[in-house]
Design a protein around this motif. Structure first.
Motif, PDB file in Angstrom:
ATOM      1  N   HIS A  55      -1.921   4.102  -8.305  1.00  0.00           N
ATOM      2  CA  HIS A  55      -2.435   2.973  -8.845  1.00  0.00           C
ATOM      3  C   HIS A  55      -1.185   1.511  -9.068  1.00  0.00           C
ATOM      4  O   HIS A  55      -2.307   0.022  -8.242  1.00  0.00           O
ATOM      5  CB  HIS A  55      -3.273   3.060 -10.468  1.00  0.00           C
ATOM      6  N   GLY A 111       0.881  -0.851   0.043  1.00  0.00           N
ATOM      7  CA  GLY A 111      -0.492  -0.146   0.043  1.00  0.00           C
ATOM      8  C   GLY A 111       0.548   1.231  -0.482  1.00  0.00           C
ATOM      9  O   GLY A 111       0.565   2.365  -0.117  1.00  0.00           O
ATOM     10  N   ASP A 122      -2.062   0.358  -5.735  1.00  0.00           N
ATOM     11  CA  ASP A 122      -3.208  -1.013  -5.003  1.00  0.00           C
ATOM     12  C   ASP A 122      -3.296  -2.230  -6.317  1.00  0.00           C
ATOM     13  O   ASP A 122      -3.864  -2.340  -5.159  1.00  0.00           O
ATOM     14  CB  ASP A 122      -4.582  -0.199  -6.136  1.00  0.00           C
TER      15      ASP A 122
END
Length: 253
Positions: free
Chosen positions: A197, A11, A200
């Protein structure tokens, strides 16, 4: 776990900028980067040698000796280890660790899987504390075929992280990240997924490779073109004194 390994967070991936000399590394450290890599292209181009040709072992080791005692964590791009002999690569790893490096990148160049796995195992035996980032060039030099098999072999050999430069498809990135229990490293691509991104998708390390070196060279060419055309140079530049401060007191020039 080492302090360097701890920076590979789910993360919140490690954004690893890559330096090519003392000044570029110290300038990045001054901007708050805890860890800095080296770029084999920048190191090679700066001395007029080819990248990826096992030609810069001496220059790479010299740079590690220069940077290894500085107050940041250093990961060294060592191409393929500059040898096909796992024991010679292991000796390089010992020298890098002794210089203060905490990580090493080793690329397979699409060579034999077993040979690269043997290099990884030899490095982990010779320098257990060195974070081995095992790179496969299946997307960098090929069409991606064989990626998972190569990564499986490198992980089994003891790799601490897996690096797949050239991989930009979000679905494939996510699938590779989920498959392994060690951090996935990808190369940032201006036209590819953003840092957020990539986080993620499960990526835990994002390298900048030669991008900063190439951008610096591009800025130099833009600057001289502006001056030659009678325009004021665009962009920003550190002052003479700011650059000199990165390396201690130096002479005028």
């Amino acid at each position: 776990m080492t302090a360097f390994a701890d920076l590979h967070r789910p993360g919140e991936p490690l954004l690893l900028p890559c330096a090519w000399d003392h000044a570029s590394a110290l300038a990045l450290a001054d901007r708050g980067f805890e860890a800095i890599g080296t770029t084999s292209l920048g190191v090679a181009a700066a001395v007029g040698l080819p990248d990826g040709a096992s030609a810069t072992r001496e220059q790479t080791l010299r740079l590690a000796l220069t940077l290894g005692s500085e107050p940041f964590l250093l990961s060294v791009d060592a191409e393929d280890g500059f040898s096909d002999d796992p024991e010679e690569v292991a000796e390089l790893a010992r020298q890098l660790a002794a210089a203060g490096a905490v990580g090493i990148n080793l690329e397979d160049g699409l060579g034999p899987v077993g040979r690269h796995a043997a290099k990884i195992a030899a490095v982990k035996s010779a320098a257990p504390g060195l974070f081995v980032n095992a790179r496969t060039d299946t997307y960098w030099l090929g069409d991606g075929e064989g990626t998972r098999g190569r990564l499986d072999a490198y992980r089994q050999a003891g790799a601490d992280g897996l690096f797949v430069p050239g991989l930009t498809d979000p679905g494939t990135i996510e699938a590779v990240a989920e498959r392994f229990d060690v951090p996935l490293n990808v190369l940032y691509t201006p036209g590819g997924p953003s840092l957020r991104h990539l986080a993620d998708l499960g990526v835990r390390r994002v390298s900048l490779g030669s991008l900063l070196y190439r951008r610096a060279l591009g800025a130099a060419l833009e600057t001289v073109a502006d001056i030659r055309s009678g325009r004021s140079p665009r962009g920003t530049a550190p002052t003479y004194d700011e650059v000199r401060a990165l390396s201690g007191d130096g002479g005028a020039g």
